[in-house]
Write a protein that holds these residues in place. Structure first.
Motif, PDB file in Angstrom:
ATOM      1  N   ASP A 110     -10.901 -90.555  92.557  1.00 25.09           N
ATOM      2  CA  ASP A 110      -9.742 -89.675  92.533  1.00 25.09           C
ATOM      3  C   ASP A 110      -8.661 -90.063  93.537  1.00 25.09           C
ATOM      4  O   ASP A 110      -7.700 -89.324  93.727  1.00 25.09           O
ATOM      5  N   LYS A 151       0.291 -95.466  91.807  1.00 28.49           N
ATOM      6  CA  LYS A 151       0.324 -94.033  92.114  1.00 28.49           C
ATOM      7  C   LYS A 151      -0.560 -93.220  91.173  1.00 28.49           C
ATOM      8  O   LYS A 151      -0.474 -92.002  91.146  1.00 28.49           O
ATOM      9  N   LEU A 152      -1.370 -93.891  90.397  1.00 28.19           N
ATOM     10  CA  LEU A 152      -2.342 -93.169  89.576  1.00 28.19           C
ATOM     11  C   LEU A 152      -3.708 -93.317  90.230  1.00 28.19           C
ATOM     12  O   LEU A 152      -3.989 -94.321  90.894  1.00 28.19           O
ATOM     13  N   ARG A 209      -1.037 -90.376  80.434  1.00 31.83           N
ATOM     14  CA  ARG A 209      -1.568 -91.504  81.212  1.00 31.83           C
ATOM     15  C   ARG A 209      -0.894 -92.796  80.789  1.00 31.83           C
ATOM     16  O   ARG A 209      -0.580 -93.646  81.609  1.00 31.83           O
ATOM     17  N   ILE A 222      -1.242-101.043  76.054  1.00 29.91           N
ATOM     18  CA  ILE A 222      -0.279 -99.952  75.870  1.00 29.91           C
ATOM     19  C   ILE A 222       1.043-100.550  75.402  1.00 29.91           C
ATOM     20  O   ILE A 222       1.600-101.412  76.070  1.00 29.91           O
ATOM     21  N   GLN A 274      -8.603 -94.894  82.555  1.00 27.92           N
ATOM     22  CA  GLN A 274      -8.376 -94.167  81.298  1.00 27.92           C
ATOM     23  C   GLN A 274      -7.125 -94.654  80.589  1.00 27.92           C
ATOM     24  O   GLN A 274      -7.074 -94.684  79.361  1.00 27.92           O
ATOM     25  N   ALA A 275      -6.099 -95.029  81.375  1.00 30.05           N
ATOM     26  CA  ALA A 275      -4.884 -95.550  80.741  1.00 30.05           C
ATOM     27  C   ALA A 275      -5.208 -96.820  79.956  1.00 30.05           C
ATOM     28  O   ALA A 275      -4.641 -97.071  78.900  1.00 30.05           O
ATOM     29  N   ALA A 276      -6.156 -97.599  80.493  1.00 32.75           N
ATOM     30  CA  ALA A 276      -6.528 -98.846  79.823  1.00 32.75           C
ATOM     31  C   ALA A 276      -7.334 -98.585  78.554  1.00 32.75           C
ATOM     32  O   ALA A 276      -7.585 -99.493  77.767  1.00 32.75           O
ATOM     33  N   ASP A 282      -5.526 -92.516  94.880  1.00 33.29           N
ATOM     34  CA  ASP A 282      -4.482 -93.368  94.295  1.00 33.29           C
ATOM     35  C   ASP A 282      -4.896 -94.824  94.448  1.00 33.29           C
ATOM     36  O   ASP A 282      -5.271 -95.263  95.538  1.00 33.29           O
ATOM     37  N   ARG A 310       5.759 -85.331  95.199  1.00 33.26           N
ATOM     38  CA  ARG A 310       5.004 -85.380  93.937  1.00 33.26           C
ATOM     39  C   ARG A 310       4.020 -84.222  93.820  1.00 33.26           C
ATOM     40  O   ARG A 310       3.168 -84.208  92.950  1.00 33.26           O
ATOM     41  N   GLU A 341       4.421 -97.163  86.273  1.00 35.64           N
ATOM     42  CA  GLU A 341       3.899 -97.862  87.440  1.00 35.64           C
ATOM     43  C   GLU A 341       4.042 -99.377  87.309  1.00 35.64           C
ATOM     44  O   GLU A 341       4.378-100.043  88.277  1.00 35.64           O
ATOM     45  N   ASP A 342       3.737 -99.908  86.154  1.00 33.88           N
ATOM     46  CA  ASP A 342       3.816-101.354  85.980  1.00 33.88           C
ATOM     47  C   ASP A 342       3.790-101.673  84.492  1.00 33.88           C
ATOM     48  O   ASP A 342       2.743-101.619  83.845  1.00 33.88           O
ATOM     49  N   ARG A 366      -1.863-106.084  90.006  1.00 37.86           N
ATOM     50  CA  ARG A 366      -0.891-105.163  89.412  1.00 37.86           C
ATOM     51  C   ARG A 366      -1.614-103.915  88.948  1.00 37.86           C
ATOM     52  O   ARG A 366      -1.954-103.786  87.771  1.00 37.86           O
ATOM     53  N   LEU A 367      -1.841-102.995  89.869  1.00 32.43           N
ATOM     54  CA  LEU A 367      -2.479-101.739  89.493  1.00 32.43           C
ATOM     55  C   LEU A 367      -1.409-100.690  89.216  1.00 32.43           C
ATOM     56  O   LEU A 367      -0.245-100.880  89.543  1.00 32.43           O
ATOM     57  N   PHE A 368      -1.813 -99.589  88.618  1.00 34.08           N
ATOM     58  CA  PHE A 368      -0.917 -98.448  88.488  1.00 34.08           C
ATOM     59  C   PHE A 368      -1.061 -97.678  89.805  1.00 34.08           C
ATOM     60  O   PHE A 368      -1.868 -96.755  89.930  1.00 34.08           O
ATOM     61  N   PHE A 417      -4.423-109.960  87.262  1.00 37.65           N
ATOM     62  CA  PHE A 417      -3.249-110.717  87.692  1.00 37.65           C
ATOM     63  C   PHE A 417      -3.487-111.320  89.072  1.00 37.65           C
ATOM     64  O   PHE A 417      -4.198-110.751  89.898  1.00 37.65           O
ATOM     65  N   VAL A 439      -3.059-103.987  79.158  1.00 35.92           N
ATOM     66  CA  VAL A 439      -4.238-103.194  78.815  1.00 35.92           C
ATOM     67  C   VAL A 439      -4.046-102.489  77.473  1.00 35.92           C
ATOM     68  O   VAL A 439      -4.725-101.510  77.172  1.00 35.92           O
ATOM     69  N   ARG A 464      -9.423 -93.344  88.420  1.00 33.65           N
ATOM     70  CA  ARG A 464      -9.875 -92.824  87.131  1.00 33.65           C
ATOM     71  C   ARG A 464      -8.775 -92.953  86.077  1.00 33.65           C
ATOM     72  O   ARG A 464      -9.015 -93.429  84.967  1.00 33.65           O
ATOM     73  N   ARG A 469     -10.506-102.126  85.262  1.00 36.93           N
ATOM     74  CA  ARG A 469      -9.475-101.697  84.318  1.00 36.93           C
ATOM     75  C   ARG A 469      -9.426-102.641  83.114  1.00 36.93           C
ATOM     76  O   ARG A 469      -9.279-102.194  81.971  1.00 36.93           O
TER      77      ARG A 469
END
Lengths: 292, 260, 324
Positions: free
Chosen positions: B150, B96-97, C180, C197, B104-106, B152, C299, C187-188, B92-94, B88, C195, B100, B168
């Motif tokens: 590891d 607070k994740l 995840r 999801i 992995q979410a991707a 954020d 958190r 988050e977004d 647009r990252l995740f 983007f 991606v 890694r 990602r």
């Protein structure tokens, strides 16, 4: 047909109360995105203030109404200053929980100080009934609708045609930009709370007069209903809140009239869910799509 | 062979033609750049292709192993599963994740975990996690992100965030990757690194790349073919050399903003 | 031994040790019936609030309708154990309650989960109120009077075991492929879709999972308290669960435990203040929020695996969140 118009009258009276409350929710939400859970309790305080001054000082209805509005406005601003202002930059859910805390505090504080029992609201205005074509309307119903309409028009004038109102709208759109052009957001937010709370206080006195009974927990259910009304109308929109309030009032009255009073709350929520599914931002709300 | 074919694609926003009758095609393995002045509709075109914004009319066809697939009307997630990945313009990252977990979410659609294996931590779960962990470790190495794996994602420096976002997109195992101004806000050093990274996407990952970029040296050096968009219309198409001489392009850039 | 097995073993030992500790304290009389009651209430609240935290903290969906699913579990148990009043009946009712709650969650979730933020909150609150009004008007649920004489089929060990099981379930769910995916959506949402999801599917998964645990909490509530009424499952109940989640820290399961315990103890300690109890409670709530806006633990998550790895001095593939 007669019953129909009778229910319209009853629905409009109840709807006026919801509308007055919904306006406070919608203004506060519009400006700081907070569901002010304590709003219904300010309405309760307004009713108790009316009860107190009428019984204690034998003032007439007008004085009771105006003084209740003033007291509620001050209370709203004090609550904002003490409980919400420190959380201006915190997660919104934190402010929401604080608002719930304030609500508990007002409800239980009043119960503790003055007892949890229900009491009769002094009937400062002798009830008169007028019947037109078989439809009965009381002077109190007329008064409620009239006061509500006057206040709504007044509010609309303040918001649209005064410097304060312009500043309110500016802060609601973009707080930082408003700050850059010399508006103090704290000042405006405080003013908004005062304005909304004054309307809630007025609604409290009116409902006392209408239902003739008040108690410290009286704000809970109407508060939530009024919030639903604000959401239905499109939260942030002042005309939306008024329309939503009347809509919920009419809906409740009609569901009750067709003998489903046990389901009147469910009906309100079903309408809420349906409206949100069709119009995710309510009737008059703007659906802002995120820019990618 | 055309991997992606776009025919007469249009998008109107309240009467305004953001994208009008655009035809384009992207061949497998190509690196195509999409350029144009600000507000030309480049990002809107990306949004249409990846399903973020619904198109008003037109056709987008992807050639897959099992034949041609029409993309319009599909959900963005389904388009991503078919092999179109993107970054983007405003990252647009995740946030607070961890890096890694971002990767992995991707990979969510690339494997399946049985619900009971997940919550009871059965051996099948560990087997899957090891597999995905392996994919992730490899990607982290490729994109030089092992050291920050590891942390954020939201706390990383800007240039690194851009890299995470590309990684990602690569983690979805795409066939085409759309990069929306990857060099924006980068210093020359970072831009040089980015250039290597894009080369790598093509060589190591064998991806087809479509690039929106304002950094003309990057575009002219990398792209094999360039499309030029202006006011929603495709005004030119050609090799970098052809585009630099194209009078319509020069006019669009107000007489000569295009430097190689 | 691998860190993950070591960590699992330590958690198991801790759980068993906790069980024996409570048991011993009851035997020697330190924990009387009053405190035992408090512990069970805390336990049930943990079960309910961890599920809500999965929905709010992990998938980022603001649900205010948790009490509705709790009501479904409670009434399933109350009705079924009337007919089969033994342990078997209880577990059967627990399963039935979970299944109904999950089905209802799907029906509510599909249309409403596309709403954002406060709109979703108000819609789920409305849905829970509809559930309550229906229960209030049905014959089988005995209407507004509620149901009483529910057989006492759960004691503190039952609740303890269920606290462990549901927590394990939710923590493991949150730290897997599903977890995840839902956190990515939190988050977004647009990036998550880009991606691959599917937000609707995964939000629904978290919502349904939360509903299932709420039903478990409701079932336990019914057989422990033995009396239930529709008014127990109103907006105020949803709100008190929300308070636990936010007070502990949105997205921190450890925080949910801490907040449930703190509020449970506070509630019990304030009993002696009579009418002033709720006033103090309200003030405490306001003060904690004003001075600790991200909740007691933010958190933070306790992670034995993380501790082991830090001690061992090697970087591993830790999936734990340390202090933010």
């Amino acid at each position: 047909m007669q019953t129909f118009f009778q229910q319209v009258i009853n629905g409009l009276s109840l709807g006026s109360i919801y509308a007055l409350l919904a306006l406070g929710y919608t203004m506060v939400y519009g400006i700081i995105k907070l569901i002010n859970f304590a709003h219904g309790d300010i309405y309760m305080i307004g009713a108790f203030w009316g009860y107190y001054v009428i019984n204690q000082y034998h003032v007439d209805f007008g004085v009771a109404l105006v003084s209740a509005m003033a007291v509620s406005a001050i209370l709203g601003m004090v609550i904002e200053y003490l409980a919400y202002r420190p959380l201006r930059h915190s997660p919104r859910i934190t402010a929401l929980i604080t608002a719930i805390g304030v609500s508990y505090f007002l409800e239980n504080g009043m119960s503790f100080l003055f007892g949890a029992n229900t009491r009769n609201f002094p009937q400062v205005i002798g009830q008169a009934r007028y019947t037109f074509f078989g439809v009965t309307i009381t002077n109190i119903q007329l008064l409620i609708v009239a006061v509500a309409l006057v206040l709504m028009v007044g509010l609309q004038l303040i918001v649209q045609h005064t410097r304060m109102g312009t500043a309110m709208r500016a802060v609601a759109v973009d707080q930082e930009a408003a700050e850059l052009v010399g508006i103090d957001p704290n000042h405006i937010i405080s003013f908004t709370f005062g304005l909304g709370s004054a309307l809630a206080g007025a609604a409290g006195v009116l409902i006392g007069l209408y239902y003739n009974s008040i108690d410290p927990l009286m704000g809970m259910v109407p508060g939530i209903k009024a919030f639903v009304a604000a959401v239905v109308g499109g939260i942030g929109s002042i005309p939306g809140a008024a329309i939503g309030g009347f809509l919920i009032g009419l809906l409740e009255t009609f569901v009750q009239a067709i003998g489903l009073s046990a389901y009147k709350d469910a009906a309100v929520y079903i309408v809420l869910i349906i409206i949100l599914i069709v119009l995710p931002a309510g009737l008059l709300g703007k659906n802002v799509k995120e820019k990618v | 062979m055309a991997l992606l074919t776009v025919t007469k694609l249009s998008k109107q926003f309240g009467g305004l033609d953001a994208v009008a009758d655009v035809d384009m095609h992207v061949d497998a393995g190509e690196l195509v750049a999409l350029i144009g002045p600000n507000g030309a509709g480049k990002t809107t075109l990306f949004n249409l292709l990846t399903g973020v914004t619904p198109a008003t009319s037109g056709k987008v066809t992807l050639t897959t192993a099992s034949g041609k697939v029409a993309l319009l009307g599909k959900r963005p997630s389904d388009i991503a599963k078919l092999g179109l990945a993107r970054t983007f313009q405003n990252i647009r990252l995740f946030s607070k994740l961890s890096v890694r977990d971002n990767l992995q979410a991707a990979m969510t659609h690339r494997y399946h975990e049985n619900f009971f294996a997940e919550i009871l931590r059965l051996p099948a779960y560990y087997k899957k996690e090891a597999l995905v962990g392996g994919w992730t470790d490899a990607l982290l190495r490729e994109f030089d992100l092992t050291a920050v794996a590891d942390l954020d994602a939201g706390n990383l420096p800007y240039g690194t965030q851009r890299r995470v976002e590309i990684a990602r997109a690569a983690a979805t195992a795409p066939r085409i990757i759309f990069l929306d101004e990857p060099a924006a806000g980068m210093n020359p050093e970072e831009t040089a690194g980015l250039r290597e990274l894009i080369e790598k996407l093509r060589t190591d990952f064998q991806l087809t790349v479509v690039l929106i970029e304002h950094d003309m040296s990057l575009v002219m050096n990398l792209a094999e073919r360039i499309y030029v968009l202006d006011h929603g219309k495709m005004i030119a198409e050609g090799t970098p050399a052809q585009i630099q001489k194209d009078p319509a392009v020069i006019a669009a850039y107000l007489g000569g903003g295009v430097h190689a | 031994m691998q860190a993950k097995w070591k960590a699992a073993l330590i958690w198991l030992v801790l759980a068993v040790a906790g069980f024996y500790l409570i048991n011993e304290l009851i035997v020697v009389g330190v924990i009387n019936a009053f405190i035992e009651n408090m512990l069970v209430t805390i336990g049930i609240n943990i079960i309910l609030a961890t599920g809500l935290n999965l929905i709010i903290g992990f998938s980022g969906q603001f649900s205010l309708g948790h009490a509705g699913f709790m009501a479904i579990g409670a009434y399933a148990t109350a009705i079924i154990t009337q007919q089969i009043s033994n342990t078997l009946g209880f577990y059967l009712s627990l399963g039935v309650g979970m299944v109904i709650a999950m089905l209802v969650a799907v029906v509510i979730g599909i249309p409403t989960l596309r709403l954002r933020g406060d709109y979703l909150a108000i819609a789920t609150m409305g849905a829970a109120e509809i559930i309550r009004v229906v229960i209030n008007n049905l014959k089988i649920t005995n209407g507004a009077a509620g149901m009483y004489n529910i057989p006492a089929l759960a004691n503190w060990p039952t609740v303890y075991v269920f606290v462990c099981l549901t927590t394990l379930m939710i923590v493991n769910f949150a730290r897997s492929r599903a977890g995840r995916a839902i956190q990515a959506i939190r988050e977004d949402e647009i990036a998550a879709e880009a991606v691959g999801i599917n937000p609707t599917k995964w939000k629904l998964a978290a919502f349904v999972m939360g509903a299932a645990t709420a039903a478990i909490g409701g079932s336990l509530h019914a057989v422990y308290i033995q009396t239930i009424a529709p008014s127990d499952f109103g907006i105020m109940q949803s709100i008190s669960l929300l308070i636990i989640v936010v007070l502990g820290g949105v997205g921190s399961i450890t925080g949910t435990f801490v907040a449930a315990i703190v509020l449970g103890v506070l509630d019990t300690a304030l009993q002696q203040f009579g009418a002033l109890r709720m006033v103090i409670y309200a003030l405490a709530l306001i003060l904690i929020m004003v001075f600790k806006p991200s909740g007691l633990l933010g958190r933070y998550e306790v992670s034995i695996k993380g501790l082991l790895e830090r001690k061992g001095g090697h970087h591993g593939t830790t999936d734990s969140h340390e202090v933010e």
